[in-house]
Scaffold this motif. Structure first.
Motif, PDB file in Angstrom:
ATOM      1  N   ASP A  75      -2.051   0.462 -14.915  1.00  0.00           N
ATOM      2  CA  ASP A  75      -1.026   1.469 -15.100  1.00  0.00           C
ATOM      3  C   ASP A  75      -1.460   2.704 -14.309  1.00  0.00           C
ATOM      4  OD1 ASP A  75      -0.065   4.007 -16.815  1.00  0.00           O
ATOM      5  OD2 ASP A  75       1.405   2.377 -16.943  1.00  0.00           O
ATOM      6  N   VAL A  76      -0.688   3.078 -13.305  1.00  0.00           N
ATOM      7  CA  VAL A  76      -1.080   4.163 -12.406  1.00  0.00           C
ATOM      8  C   VAL A  76      -1.320   5.446 -13.180  1.00  0.00           C
ATOM      9  CG1 VAL A  76      -0.341   5.600 -10.464  1.00  0.00           C
ATOM     10  CG2 VAL A  76       0.070   3.157 -10.413  1.00  0.00           C
ATOM     11  N   LYS A  77      -0.432   5.796 -14.110  1.00  0.00           N
ATOM     12  CA  LYS A  77      -0.577   7.053 -14.844  1.00  0.00           C
ATOM     13  C   LYS A  77      -1.864   7.068 -15.674  1.00  0.00           C
ATOM     14  CE  LYS A  77       1.611  10.354 -17.915  1.00  0.00           C
ATOM     15  NZ  LYS A  77       0.443  11.155 -17.777  1.00  0.00           N
ATOM     16  N   LEU A  78      -2.116   5.992 -16.401  1.00  0.00           N
ATOM     17  CA  LEU A  78      -3.327   5.940 -17.224  1.00  0.00           C
ATOM     18  C   LEU A  78      -4.593   5.994 -16.370  1.00  0.00           C
ATOM     19  CD1 LEU A  78      -2.318   3.258 -19.870  1.00  0.00           C
ATOM     20  CD2 LEU A  78      -2.403   5.743 -20.155  1.00  0.00           C
ATOM     21  N   LYS A  96       0.833  -1.203   0.000  1.00  0.00           N
ATOM     22  CA  LYS A  96       0.000   0.000   0.000  1.00  0.00           C
ATOM     23  C   LYS A  96       0.871   1.258   0.000  1.00  0.00           C
ATOM     24  CE  LYS A  96      -4.086   1.982   2.138  1.00  0.00           C
ATOM     25  NZ  LYS A  96      -5.132   1.825   3.112  1.00  0.00           N
ATOM     26  N   GLU A  97       1.956   1.251   0.778  1.00  0.00           N
ATOM     27  CA  GLU A  97       2.864   2.407   0.795  1.00  0.00           C
ATOM     28  C   GLU A  97       3.506   2.616  -0.566  1.00  0.00           C
ATOM     29  OE1 GLU A  97       5.667   1.739   3.931  1.00  0.00           O
ATOM     30  OE2 GLU A  97       4.257   2.372   5.480  1.00  0.00           O
ATOM     31  N   LYS A  98       3.888   1.530  -1.239  1.00  0.00           N
ATOM     32  CA  LYS A  98       4.482   1.635  -2.563  1.00  0.00           C
ATOM     33  C   LYS A  98       3.468   2.230  -3.544  1.00  0.00           C
ATOM     34  CE  LYS A  98       6.804  -1.054  -6.173  1.00  0.00           C
ATOM     35  NZ  LYS A  98       6.203  -0.242  -7.202  1.00  0.00           N
ATOM     36  N   PHE A  99       2.236   1.764  -3.492  1.00  0.00           N
ATOM     37  CA  PHE A  99       1.188   2.300  -4.354  1.00  0.00           C
ATOM     38  C   PHE A  99       0.992   3.792  -4.064  1.00  0.00           C
ATOM     39  CE2 PHE A  99      -3.269   3.195  -5.410  1.00  0.00           C
ATOM     40  CZ  PHE A  99      -3.307   2.749  -6.721  1.00  0.00           C
ATOM     41  N   PHE A 100       0.939   4.149  -2.777  1.00  0.00           N
ATOM     42  CA  PHE A 100       0.784   5.544  -2.349  1.00  0.00           C
ATOM     43  C   PHE A 100       1.906   6.402  -2.935  1.00  0.00           C
ATOM     44  CE2 PHE A 100       1.685   9.025   0.548  1.00  0.00           C
ATOM     45  CZ  PHE A 100       0.431   9.578   0.758  1.00  0.00           C
TER      46      PHE A 100
END
Length: 168
Positions: free
Chosen positions: A125-128, A80-84
């Motif tokens: 994809d986080v950016k998309l 979760k921290e990595k995703f954050f």
């Protein structure tokens, strides 16, 4: 034993098995000695841990620990921290990014090993996803006319269209 529980609960917030593993590693690397005294029933009555050598530089070797349910919580926190951190790298309003994180890191159940919403996606994809979220947020968060609900606004637009058609 009381000291280990203090470390577990207050300082590191890890399971006692993890601390035992750390102590074993320190012993195996020759940094500490561990002496255990037992009574006639072979029960542990005393544990003594002593320091063998002082090191000026840290150990850089990473050890591989077991990946059991004990470690699931800390693994989930890391994920979760990595995703954050990944999300926070992008240039979007802070509030929007936090809403995005809360939505996509939501778990489907209370099980320890339950996957977060974004982990269930075949591709992510986080950016998309953030671009789409921002585009939809702009659509969803349009300023409302003072004192007018969405339904009232739609009815008003419908009435304007009806009058326009009658003029033609």
């Amino acid at each position: 034993m009381l000291f280990i529980y203090f470390i577990k609960l207050k300082l590191y917030k890890v399971n006692k098995n993890t601390i035992s593993s750390w102590i074993s590693d320190l012993k195996n690397y020759g940094f500490i000695t561990v002496k255990i005294e037992r009574n006639v029933n072979n029960q542990i009555t005393k544990r003594c841990i002593g320091i063998l050598k002082k090191m000026d530089n840290p150990i850089h070797e990473k050890l591989k620990y077991n990946n059991t349910s004990i470690n699931t919580t800390s693994n989930n926190i890391y994920i979760k921290e990595k995703f954050f951190n990944d999300v926070m790298l992008f240039e979007y309003p802070e509030e929007m990014k936090l809403e995005f994180i809360n939505y996509w890191t939501e778990k489907s159940s209370d099980r320890l090993n339950a996957k977060m919403r974004y982990q269930k996606q075949a591709t992510f994809d986080v950016k998309l996803r953030l671009d789409r979220w921002a585009k939809n947020s702009a659509k969803w968060d349009k300023p409302k006319k003072a004192g007018q609900s969405k339904l009232d606004a739609q009815i008003s637009e419908w009435e304007k269209a009806k009058k326009y058609i009658e003029k033609i």
